[in-house]
Design a protein around this motif. Structure first.
Motif, PDB file in Angstrom:
ATOM      1  N   SER A 124       0.823  -1.214   0.000  1.00 30.48           N
ATOM      2  CA  SER A 124       0.000   0.000   0.000  1.00 30.48           C
ATOM      3  C   SER A 124       0.854   1.260   0.000  1.00 30.48           C
ATOM      4  O   SER A 124       0.410   2.319  -0.451  1.00 30.48           O
ATOM      5  N   SER A 125       2.088   1.144   0.497  1.00 30.83           N
ATOM      6  CA  SER A 125       2.974   2.310   0.499  1.00 30.83           C
ATOM      7  C   SER A 125       3.449   2.654  -0.912  1.00 30.83           C
ATOM      8  O   SER A 125       3.840   3.786  -1.185  1.00 30.83           O
ATOM      9  N   ILE A 126       3.408   1.673  -1.803  1.00 34.34           N
ATOM     10  CA  ILE A 126       3.817   1.902  -3.197  1.00 34.34           C
ATOM     11  C   ILE A 126       2.695   2.582  -3.970  1.00 34.34           C
ATOM     12  O   ILE A 126       2.889   3.603  -4.622  1.00 34.34           O
ATOM     13  N   SER A 127       1.506   1.987  -3.899  1.00 31.34           N
ATOM     14  CA  SER A 127       0.344   2.549  -4.589  1.00 31.34           C
ATOM     15  C   SER A 127      -0.920   1.968  -3.964  1.00 31.34           C
ATOM     16  O   SER A 127      -1.102   0.750  -3.971  1.00 31.34           O
ATOM     17  N   LYS A 128      -1.760   2.826  -3.449  1.00 37.37           N
ATOM     18  CA  LYS A 128      -2.985   2.374  -2.796  1.00 37.37           C
ATOM     19  C   LYS A 128      -3.910   1.670  -3.787  1.00 37.37           C
ATOM     20  O   LYS A 128      -4.484   0.618  -3.485  1.00 37.37           O
ATOM     21  N   ILE A 129      -4.034   2.240  -4.977  1.00 40.63           N
ATOM     22  CA  ILE A 129      -4.923   1.658  -5.993  1.00 40.63           C
ATOM     23  C   ILE A 129      -4.395   0.305  -6.447  1.00 40.63           C
ATOM     24  O   ILE A 129      -5.150  -0.670  -6.566  1.00 40.63           O
ATOM     25  N   LEU A 130      -3.085   0.234  -6.701  1.00 38.62           N
ATOM     26  CA  LEU A 130      -2.477  -1.025  -7.122  1.00 38.62           C
ATOM     27  C   LEU A 130      -2.646  -2.083  -6.037  1.00 38.62           C
ATOM     28  O   LEU A 130      -2.951  -3.248  -6.323  1.00 38.62           O
ATOM     29  N   TYR A 131      -2.476  -1.665  -4.816  1.00 36.55           N
ATOM     30  CA  TYR A 131      -2.623  -2.566  -3.672  1.00 36.55           C
ATOM     31  C   TYR A 131      -4.042  -3.141  -3.604  1.00 36.55           C
ATOM     32  O   TYR A 131      -4.232  -4.346  -3.422  1.00 36.55           O
TER      33      TYR A 131
END
Length: 227
Positions: free
Chosen positions: A23-30
């Motif tokens: 989630s720290s990388i990308s919330k949507i991707l997560y």
């Protein structure tokens, strides 16, 4: 029986680490990556609720607040056991799906019947994770697709805080009754089978998920060193 709480805690901690990392990388991707696991998690709750005599009032796999999805249902008709069964359903449902998927991808698990000795169980998890990592064919695309399913379904198996709070009262009663029966020398065979099967199910979720966590941790470490 004694190792199940430890396994659940390990699964919860690994899942939490992966959730934070991704989630720290990308919330949507997560959210998208976790969608299959979220669907499996909430569907497991819903099916168990129906089996326990509840009526589903709301089902969602759309993130809301800190949760990726949720199921709301009426009170189960089976007291005590009902809430416990509904809360732990993903601990069984997600590993079963992962086990079925693994056969297609050519990944084999050394099925473990579950141990009642904590040290034995820890050794099995560590040995199993090492064997899992070293036994993968990293030149095959199927391996990486399976690792993705291991990530999303393994994380999906982990109990949420709501699940833990919901199962806790009934679980305390069941565990107390179990110990009382053992104390008086009363053995109920099917309880041992249930607890052993649940322990095995948790192992199926933990081993590949722990392997994924190790791989991600190594990649993060490499990124830190390079920076």
């Amino acid at each position: 029986m004694y190792t199940i709480p430890l396994q659940a805690i390990v699964l919860y901690l690994i899942s939490g680490y992966l959730h934070r990392s991704l989630s720290s990388i990308s919330k949507i991707l997560y959210i998208l990556l976790m969608l299959p696991g979220t669907i499996a998690h909430e569907t497991s709750h819903a099916l168990a609720a129906l089996l326990m005599g509840s009526r589903i009032t709301e089902f969602s796999v759309i993130p809301s607040g800190d949760t990726l999805g949720h199921v709301e249902y009426t009170a189960p008709k089976i007291p005590i056991i009902g809430n416990v069964a509904i809360s732990i359903a993903p601990l069984i449902g997600c590993p079963v799906i992962l086990l079925l998927i693994s056969s297609y991808f050519g990944v084999h698990f050394d099925l473990h019947s579950g141990s009642f000795d904590i040290l034995t169980e820890i050794k099995f998890l560590l040995d199993g994770t090492h064997s899992f990592i070293t036994g993968l064919d990293y030149l095959s695309w199927k391996t990486y697709l399976f690792l993705y399913f291991a990530l999303t379904l393994g994380a999906g198996a982990a109990p949420s805080r709501t699940d833990i709070l919901s199962m806790l009262p009934g679980l305390i009663i069941i565990v107390t009754a179990f110990y009382a029966l053992n104390y008086f020398g009363i053995k109920i065979q099917y309880l041992d089978i249930i607890f052993s099967s649940l322990s095995a199910s948790l192992s199926i979720a933990i081993i590949p998920l722990l392997a994924v966590a190790v791989i991600i941790g190594m990649l993060e470490l490499i990124a830190v060193v390079k920076s």
